[in-house]
Design an enzyme around this catalytic site. Sequence first.
Site, mmCIF file in Angstrom:
data_model
loop_
_atom_site.group_PDB
_atom_site.id
_atom_site.type_symbol
_atom_site.label_atom_id
_atom_site.label_comp_id
_atom_site.label_asym_id
_atom_site.label_seq_id
_atom_site.Cartn_x
_atom_site.Cartn_y
_atom_site.Cartn_z
ATOM 1 C CG ASN A 57 -40.191 -35.599 33.255
ATOM 2 O OD1 ASN A 57 -39.164 -35.068 32.857
ATOM 3 N ND2 ASN A 57 -40.176 -36.603 34.122
ATOM 4 N NE ARG A 70 -37.846 -34.665 37.083
ATOM 5 C CZ ARG A 70 -36.960 -35.564 36.662
ATOM 6 N NH1 ARG A 70 -37.017 -36.035 35.433
ATOM 7 N NH2 ARG A 70 -35.999 -35.986 37.466
ATOM 8 C CG HIS A 113 -34.946 -38.792 42.646
ATOM 9 N ND1 HIS A 113 -34.008 -39.748 42.986
ATOM 10 C CD2 HIS A 113 -35.100 -38.877 41.295
ATOM 11 C CE1 HIS A 113 -33.612 -40.381 41.900
ATOM 12 N NE2 HIS A 113 -34.260 -39.868 40.865
ATOM 13 C CG HIS A 147 -36.946 -42.015 44.438
ATOM 14 N ND1 HIS A 147 -38.176 -41.473 44.109
ATOM 15 C CD2 HIS A 147 -36.361 -42.333 43.259
ATOM 16 C CE1 HIS A 147 -38.322 -41.479 42.799
ATOM 17 N NE2 HIS A 147 -37.227 -42.000 42.255
ATOM 18 C CG ASN A 195 -32.210 -47.102 35.668
ATOM 19 O OD1 ASN A 195 -31.673 -48.184 35.870
ATOM 20 N ND2 ASN A 195 -31.772 -46.239 34.763
ATOM 21 N N GLY A 196 -32.721 -44.608 38.768
ATOM 22 C CA GLY A 196 -32.000 -43.645 39.578
ATOM 23 C C GLY A 196 -32.462 -43.833 41.010
ATOM 24 N NE ARG A 229 -27.624 -41.109 36.926
ATOM 25 C CZ ARG A 229 -28.880 -40.739 37.153
ATOM 26 N NH1 ARG A 229 -29.425 -40.918 38.348
ATOM 27 N NH2 ARG A 229 -29.589 -40.161 36.210
ATOM 28 C CG ASP A 275 -35.793 -55.549 35.147
ATOM 29 O OD1 ASP A 275 -36.156 -55.854 36.309
ATOM 30 O OD2 ASP A 275 -36.586 -55.434 34.197
ATOM 31 N NE ARG A 334 -39.230 -56.051 36.453
ATOM 32 C CZ ARG A 334 -39.927 -55.378 35.540
ATOM 33 N NH1 ARG A 334 -41.250 -55.462 35.540
ATOM 34 N NH2 ARG A 334 -39.330 -54.631 34.627
ATOM 35 C CD GLU A 378 -40.803 -38.350 40.728
ATOM 36 O OE1 GLU A 378 -39.834 -37.569 40.745
ATOM 37 O OE2 GLU A 378 -40.782 -39.459 40.167
#
Length: 412
Positions: A20, A105, A194, A222, A225-226, A255, A296, A298, A398
Amino acid sequence: MTTTEGAAAGTGPSRVLVLNSGSSSVKYQLLDMRDHSRLASGLVERIGEETSRLVHTPLTGGGGEPRERTGRIADHEAALKAAADELAADGLGLDSPELAAIGHRVVHGGLRFTEPTVITDEVLKEIERLVPVAPLHNPANITGIRTAQALRPDLPQVAVFDTAFHTTMPEYAARYAIDVETADAHRIRRYGFHGTSHAYVSRKTAELLGRAPQDVNVIVLHLGNGASASAVAGGRCVETSMGLTPLEGLVMGTRSGDIDPAVTFHLKRVAGMSADEIDVLLNKKSGLVGLCGDNDMREIRRRVDEGDERAALAFDIYVHRLKKYIGAYSAVLGRVDAVVFTAGVGENSAPVREAAIAGLEELGLVVDADLNAVRSGAPRLISPDYARVAVAVVPTDEELEIAGQTFALIDN
């Protein structure tokens, strides 16, 4: 579409290296398709900088301690050679006769590439022709392919496309309502991303329910972060949240997701921002980080629990968008058998899952608080037995999906 099922190895070479390649990074995993085991994994990051870093983890024999090296790694060729050296140190070198193929990928395959594809000169040219619709991703993917070809020109190289799973969307879902001639001339339509994750997770969800994929309708969320959502009917994608680019859809780490297109015109006219500045704003300075300064989940939840109002609003906006897509895709599918959460946030954030499903009882959706609180790396249901629609957590994989599709193609 080819899947990891049926990809069991025979007596020949059975290892697949998955690459990737990003603009300044290379992630890799080496898998043995005889038993789908992982032999090694690694990451090379900050390529081209003085502070380049490689972390390699041997995974055979119960796993091993990660090895790290730092210092300048000039380019992708040097990065892949460094990864190859680490693999060779574990007896897993790229010159091994056990290596059957390299799976890459590739983010954007347009409409032409609907299946994993052996990379030829013509295929590579077509991936290059798609650069204008994937300027941040395809160039890096191409670099990784060319580098791997130079190192092992005798080995099959296979492209597995993020967009391929979504090419089954009907035309009325894929088209934007703009002038047809303009759209066709510039390849403007909804492609989705994705795809390897959505394919893998939707199929594993059917397995979790004890049913065949063609008999199950699933909404896949899904959330990393994206982030993207898909509506999968009988194993085929019929709708997805990302569009021409990965910017459309859900609120993400950096985004914006869905936004009135006129915002861009307004920013140009009123704020004097250039197209490039607006691009950076919407892709890198928006989403959760734009709303509260953190991407993040969390950390955001920690701030919410401490009474931070900006973090609470960011969380609420994030969840509200999720609810909108769950509702919309329920309408698109007509019958929903499961809503499934995956990727970093989806797999690990119980508060996100709870909040996204809360209030959707009329759609048959309920989360069991105790099941939702369980931390596990295994696919699992988090809905009570009486729920009309299953709610599940299914870890994505993936790399295994890419390896499986690669091996199934070259082993036929």
